[in-house]
Design a protein around this motif. Structure first.
Motif, PDB file in Angstrom:
ATOM      1  N   HIS A 112       0.833  -1.204   0.000  1.00 38.76           N
ATOM      2  CA  HIS A 112       0.000   0.000   0.000  1.00 38.76           C
ATOM      3  C   HIS A 112       0.869   1.255   0.000  1.00 38.76           C
ATOM      4  CE1 HIS A 112      -3.318   2.602  -0.209  1.00 38.76           C
ATOM      5  NE2 HIS A 112      -2.609   3.359   0.614  1.00 38.76           N
TER       6      HIS A 112
ATOM      7  N   HIS B 261      -6.939  -2.537   4.294  1.00 36.15           N
ATOM      8  CA  HIS B 261      -8.100  -2.388   3.409  1.00 36.15           C
ATOM      9  C   HIS B 261      -8.021  -3.325   2.205  1.00 36.15           C
ATOM     10  CE1 HIS B 261      -6.102   1.288   1.220  1.00 36.15           C
ATOM     11  NE2 HIS B 261      -5.735   0.158   0.660  1.00 36.15           N
ATOM     12  N   HIS B 262      -6.900  -3.997   2.041  1.00 39.00           N
ATOM     13  CA  HIS B 262      -6.826  -5.028   0.989  1.00 39.00           C
ATOM     14  C   HIS B 262      -7.299  -6.383   1.495  1.00 39.00           C
ATOM     15  CE1 HIS B 262      -4.644  -2.482  -1.857  1.00 39.00           C
ATOM     16  NE2 HIS B 262      -4.122  -1.947  -0.782  1.00 39.00           N
TER      17      HIS B 262
HETATM   18 CU   LIG Z   1      -4.079  -0.022  -0.493  1.00 36.93          CU
END
Ligand SMILES: [Cu+2]
Ligand code: HEM
Length: 563
Positions: free
Chosen positions: A274, A323-324
């Motif tokens: 990220h 959030h993945h």
């Molecule tokens: Cu991300």
């Protein structure tokens, strides 16, 4: 003292002041860095940051071509729903090569290694980076890593996707995973070396008077990117080494059959990957922050906010990796926290977009090629960012996770963002880098083709994902065919848009008009030296500007006090 060996912090020593030429030679073409020496050796063993930037430019262009050809083949396969074009195996390998090459060998190094390398010393008034030999070493490290990964492709390919998720990568895939992983691991070291070089350079080699708040935003965003290079890359290095060890020796870290946890890999992977998406976008934001004021002839609106937003993005980006993993069984509490934090990312991103827009507002606009790319970038980045908020919403994520909606989201950011910024920057600094002007008409035609081709390719994918088409399959229900054909047709337009610049830019090297030192009437120290710059950058001591972006039109940032 020869080219690049300077490590002291001032620009007053070295050949700059010993240069025998008259002041006229400042704008002449005699001893520029391109013509200083002509041997192959003078390129492959150069320590000049400008030449190293060109070595990177050639390499990443080659990787972009590989990535683009495989993408074209993936789109070709998806024209028909029944998977007749390639076997499932070949299809998996094609999208893996595409992702691996585009992410690890193009997007991550793209802007920092080329424009960052070329421009940071020029923008801060230095003769080179702090460690010129390390800079050359990082290119060799990069190429070594790339060769490992390309060998895995030649041997028969990899089918894990660019994310190398376990347990597929450790226990089930019978493709050439290990050499590909070794390659990506090695490339990480080149990022670390580049980041280290930039941080030390920006701290210690600024010209007298070049205070932090006189630095171009491009330098700020590269500083922020370098922090991510330094703090995040070691994590992916460790994760990949563990993954190689797991696959080769079954050490029991990620493989449940040996007592490991496959989800641990996802945590380590996204803890890097990220932030890595900000390695890709922050430098692009730097490019846009240079182009927009130049083509509005207006001071960048809210300079300090834009600078702080870069550091803000580089900080919050470390706290949203989960959030993945919303659908991977992480606790509800973790999901809620990651969701809220992901929304927070939108704030500094929006600061940048508002400030670019406010800079354009009431500016004296010139819609030359670099500005067309910058405007395209802003629009596409907004769409990419806003759909990120959809994805960060827990209930929506359940539906669209691992669908084409995600594919569309990240392409809006990575192509709409990074690639358009890269192309915008390439056109903006091309006269500086090569000393030649390209054809403005062809530049504009290509920018339009890319913008249209991009949207026709990727907008339908939002709809496909919303309707439920999963990513990474080579067969799909026939009702999705129309939108897939549209997407593939768009990718053809996009391909033409990419090919044009490769032709007219290369053509301009030999046949283009000679470029003046400052063709766009832009501010910034890089425009005060000749095009192409002298081998030693500054022939006289550079004067740091009193205020950055000192354009004729000043934004009324303090308007409330005056009106
Ligand atoms: Cu991300
Ligand atoms: C407002 C900012 C952003 C938010 C809130 C956001 C949110 C998300 C979320 C929640 C996902 C996971 C979707 C899923 O798999 O279910 C995702 C995927 C992704 N995002 Fe973003 N994103 C943002 C900006 C970016 C940026 C700047 C980039 C790249 C430069 C990026 C690149 C990606 C990539 C590559 C994936 C897919 C990874 C994969 O599974 O292959 N995103 N984003």
């Amino acid at each position: 003292m020869n080219s690049g060996s300077m490590t002291s912090g001032t620009i007053t020593d070295g050949p700059a002041l010993r240069d025998p030429h008259t002041p006229d030679s400042r704008l002449g073409h005699g001893a520029d860095y391109l013509h200083a020496e002509h041997t192959l050796r003078s390129w492959f063993f150069t320590t000049d940051h400008k030449r190293i930037a060109l070595l990177y430019l050639a390499s990443i262009t080659a990787f972009f071509v590989i990535g683009a050809v495989t993408a074209g083949l993936v789109r070709l396969a998806l024209v028909v729903p029944d998977g007749q074009v390639f076997t499932n195996d070949t299809y998996n390998k094609l999208f893996t090569i595409h992702g691996v090459v585009m992410v690890w060998f193009f997007l991550i190094p793209s802007i920092p290694a080329t424009f960052g390398n070329f421009l940071i010393p020029l923008m801060i008034g230095a003769r080179d980076l702090a460690f010129p030999k390390l800079n050359l070493a990082s290119w060799y490290v990069f190429m070594t890593g790339a060769i490992f990964t390309l060998v895995s492709v030649v041997l028969g390919g990899v089918d894990t996707g660019w994310t190398f998720y376990t347990p597929l990568s450790t226990a089930f895939s019978n493709t050439w995973v290990v050499p590909a992983l070794i390659g990506v691991t090695i490339v990480g070291f080149s990022s670390i070396l580049t980041g280290l070089n930039f941080v030390v350079t920006i701290h210690t080699m600024r010209a007298p008077g070049m205070t932090w708040f006189r630095l171009p935003i491009f330098v700020w965003t590269h500083y922020a990117t370098s922090l991510i290079f330094l703090l995040a890359t070691p994590v992916i290095t460790v994760a990949l080494i563990l993954l190689i060890a797991e696959r080769a020796f079954h050490i029991g870290v990620f493989d449940p059959a040996y007592g490991g946890d496959p989800v641990l890999f996802q945590h380590l992977f996204w803890f890097y990957s990220h932030p890595a998406v900000y390695i890709m976008v922050l430098p692009g934001m730097g490019v846009i922050s240079e182009i927009v004021p130049a083509f509005a002839q207006k001071k960048l609106f809210g300079y300090k906010f834009v600078a702080y937003a870069a550091i803000g993005l580089a900080s919050v980006t470390f706290f949203v990796w989960g959030h993945h993993m919303f659908v991977n069984g992480q606790s509800d509490l973790a999901s809620v926290a990651f969701s809220v934090l992901s929304f927070a990312v939108a704030v500094p991103s929006a600061v940048k977009v508002y400030n670019w827009t406010a800079t354009i507002h009431k500016g004296s606009l010139k819609l030359d090629t670099p500005m067309l790319y910058a405007m395209g970038y802003i629009g596409l980045f907004v769409l990419g960012g806003l759909t990120g908020l959809y994805l960060a919403t827990l209930a929506i994520n359940q539906h669209v996770h691992a669908t084409y909606f995600v594919v569309a989201h990240f392409h809006y950011i990575m192509v709409g963002g990074t690639v358009l910024a890269f192309l915008g920057g390439l056109h903006f600094w091309w006269p500086k880098i090569t000393g030649r002007m390209y054809s403005e008409a062809w530049g504009r035609i290509s920018a339009f083709l890319i913008f249209i081709g991009f949207n026709v390719t990727f907008f339908p994918q939002f709809i496909l994902g919303y309707l439920g088409m999963p990513r990474r399959y080579h067969v799909y229900p026939p009702e999705f065919q129309f939108l897939n054909i549209l997407s593939s047709a768009g990718s053809t337009i996009l391909a033409v848009g990419y090919i044009f610049p490769m032709v007219y830019l290369v053509y301009s090297i030999w046949f283009g008009k000679r470029a003046p030192a400052n063709p766009w009437d832009a501010r910034g120290l890089e425009w005060t030296v000749a095009s192409p710059p002298p081998a030693h950058n500054f022939l006289t001591e550079p004067q740091a500007p009193k205020i950055p972006y000192d354009y004729p039109i000043q934004a009324r940032e303090t308007g409330r006090q005056h009106s």
